[in-house]
Design a protein around this motif. Sequence first.
Motif, mmCIF file in Angstrom:
data_model
loop_
_atom_site.group_PDB
_atom_site.id
_atom_site.type_symbol
_atom_site.label_atom_id
_atom_site.label_comp_id
_atom_site.label_asym_id
_atom_site.label_seq_id
_atom_site.Cartn_x
_atom_site.Cartn_y
_atom_site.Cartn_z
ATOM 1 N N ILE A 1 0.834 -1.201 0.000
ATOM 2 C CA ILE A 1 0.000 0.000 0.000
ATOM 3 C C ILE A 1 0.873 1.258 0.000
ATOM 4 O O ILE A 1 0.562 2.236 -0.686
ATOM 5 N N ILE A 2 1.974 1.241 0.734
ATOM 6 C CA ILE A 2 2.883 2.387 0.733
ATOM 7 C C ILE A 2 3.480 2.603 -0.656
ATOM 8 O O ILE A 2 3.559 3.735 -1.142
ATOM 9 N N LEU A 3 3.902 1.540 -1.310
ATOM 10 C CA LEU A 3 4.478 1.675 -2.655
ATOM 11 C C LEU A 3 3.456 2.215 -3.656
ATOM 12 O O LEU A 3 3.774 3.085 -4.471
ATOM 13 N N ILE A 4 2.241 1.721 -3.579
ATOM 14 C CA ILE A 4 1.190 2.234 -4.460
ATOM 15 C C ILE A 4 0.935 3.707 -4.173
ATOM 16 O O ILE A 4 0.797 4.524 -5.086
ATOM 17 N N GLY A 5 0.902 4.062 -2.899
ATOM 18 C CA GLY A 5 0.706 5.458 -2.521
ATOM 19 C C GLY A 5 1.810 6.360 -3.037
ATOM 20 O O GLY A 5 1.549 7.477 -3.493
ATOM 21 N N MET B 1 -3.732 10.013 -14.436
ATOM 22 C CA MET B 1 -3.593 10.582 -13.101
ATOM 23 C C MET B 1 -2.557 11.698 -13.034
ATOM 24 O O MET B 1 -2.505 12.427 -12.042
ATOM 25 N N SER B 2 -1.738 11.836 -14.051
ATOM 26 C CA SER B 2 -0.628 12.793 -14.020
ATOM 27 C C SER B 2 -1.138 14.228 -13.927
ATOM 28 O O SER B 2 -1.976 14.673 -14.705
ATOM 29 N N GLY B 3 -0.607 14.945 -12.953
ATOM 30 C CA GLY B 3 -0.916 16.352 -12.800
ATOM 31 C C GLY B 3 -2.183 16.665 -12.029
ATOM 32 O O GLY B 3 -2.509 17.833 -11.837
ATOM 33 N N HIS B 4 -2.900 15.665 -11.559
ATOM 34 C CA HIS B 4 -4.113 15.894 -10.782
ATOM 35 C C HIS B 4 -3.777 15.727 -9.301
ATOM 36 O O HIS B 4 -3.458 14.634 -8.845
ATOM 37 N N ARG B 5 -3.890 16.790 -8.561
ATOM 38 C CA ARG B 5 -3.467 16.788 -7.158
ATOM 39 C C ARG B 5 -4.312 15.880 -6.266
ATOM 40 O O ARG B 5 -3.847 15.467 -5.208
ATOM 41 N N ILE B 6 -5.516 15.553 -6.684
ATOM 42 C CA ILE B 6 -6.344 14.669 -5.874
ATOM 43 C C ILE B 6 -5.676 13.306 -5.705
ATOM 44 O O ILE B 6 -5.772 12.668 -4.655
ATOM 45 N N TYR B 7 -4.958 12.871 -6.739
ATOM 46 C CA TYR B 7 -4.271 11.584 -6.649
ATOM 47 C C TYR B 7 -3.072 11.654 -5.711
ATOM 48 O O TYR B 7 -2.724 10.658 -5.071
ATOM 49 N N ALA B 8 -2.465 12.827 -5.598
ATOM 50 C CA ALA B 8 -1.392 12.994 -4.619
ATOM 51 C C ALA B 8 -1.961 12.885 -3.202
ATOM 52 O O ALA B 8 -1.339 12.276 -2.323
ATOM 53 N N LEU B 9 -3.129 13.441 -2.982
ATOM 54 C CA LEU B 9 -3.760 13.342 -1.665
ATOM 55 C C LEU B 9 -4.189 11.907 -1.357
ATOM 56 O O LEU B 9 -4.019 11.426 -0.235
ATOM 57 N N LEU B 10 -4.739 11.227 -2.356
ATOM 58 C CA LEU B 10 -5.097 9.823 -2.158
ATOM 59 C C LEU B 10 -3.855 8.968 -1.897
ATOM 60 O O LEU B 10 -3.884 8.039 -1.093
ATOM 61 N N GLY B 11 -2.768 9.290 -2.583
ATOM 62 C CA GLY B 11 -1.514 8.586 -2.354
ATOM 63 C C GLY B 11 -0.984 8.810 -0.952
ATOM 64 O O GLY B 11 -0.489 7.886 -0.303
ATOM 65 N N LEU B 12 -1.109 10.030 -0.461
ATOM 66 C CA LEU B 12 -0.696 10.327 0.912
ATOM 67 C C LEU B 12 -1.530 9.524 1.903
ATOM 68 O O LEU B 12 -1.007 8.981 2.885
ATOM 69 N N PHE B 13 -2.818 9.440 1.646
ATOM 70 C CA PHE B 13 -3.687 8.639 2.501
ATOM 71 C C PHE B 13 -3.251 7.168 2.490
ATOM 72 O O PHE B 13 -3.199 6.517 3.538
ATOM 73 N N VAL C 1 -0.237 5.992 1.896
ATOM 74 C CA VAL C 1 1.026 5.888 2.630
ATOM 75 C C VAL C 1 0.750 5.866 4.138
ATOM 76 O O VAL C 1 1.348 5.078 4.876
ATOM 77 N N LEU C 2 -0.147 6.705 4.597
ATOM 78 C CA LEU C 2 -0.470 6.737 6.026
ATOM 79 C C LEU C 2 -1.125 5.438 6.490
ATOM 80 O O LEU C 2 -0.794 4.911 7.560
ATOM 81 N N VAL C 3 -2.026 4.897 5.680
ATOM 82 C CA VAL C 3 -2.675 3.629 6.037
ATOM 83 C C VAL C 3 -1.650 2.495 6.052
ATOM 84 O O VAL C 3 -1.631 1.659 6.966
ATOM 85 N N GLY C 4 -0.773 2.464 5.062
ATOM 86 C CA GLY C 4 0.264 1.429 5.027
ATOM 87 C C GLY C 4 1.211 1.532 6.211
ATOM 88 O O GLY C 4 1.590 0.518 6.806
ATOM 89 N N ALA C 5 1.586 2.743 6.567
ATOM 90 C CA ALA C 5 2.458 2.935 7.728
ATOM 91 C C ALA C 5 1.749 2.500 9.008
ATOM 92 O O ALA C 5 2.371 1.899 9.899
ATOM 93 N N TRP C 6 0.445 2.784 9.102
ATOM 94 C CA TRP C 6 -0.309 2.351 10.268
ATOM 95 C C TRP C 6 -0.355 0.819 10.361
ATOM 96 O O TRP C 6 -0.215 0.248 11.452
#
Length: 66
Positions: free
Chosen positions: A12-16, A32-44, A46-51
């Motif tokens: 999940i972290i790698l996908i994020g 997905m390139s250039g759309h900031r919503i995907y950066a926010l989803l990716g951050l989410f 990464v946080l879930v994977g770290a948890w």
Amino acid sequence: MRIIRGVLGVVIILIGLVWIGQGLGFLPGSVMSGHRIYALLGLFCVLVGAWLIRSTMFRRWRRSRW
């Protein structure tokens, strides 16, 4: 179960991270390139994977301590 949870967290972290790269425009060539919503989803992601990884490690440490 701990191994599956840890591996799932890493995946999940790698996908994020890929989604963050695409959302910020570092990895071009995708819808997905250039759309900031995907950066926010990716951050989410990464946080879930770290948890997931942290909860796996904490349970292991807590069980071994007692």
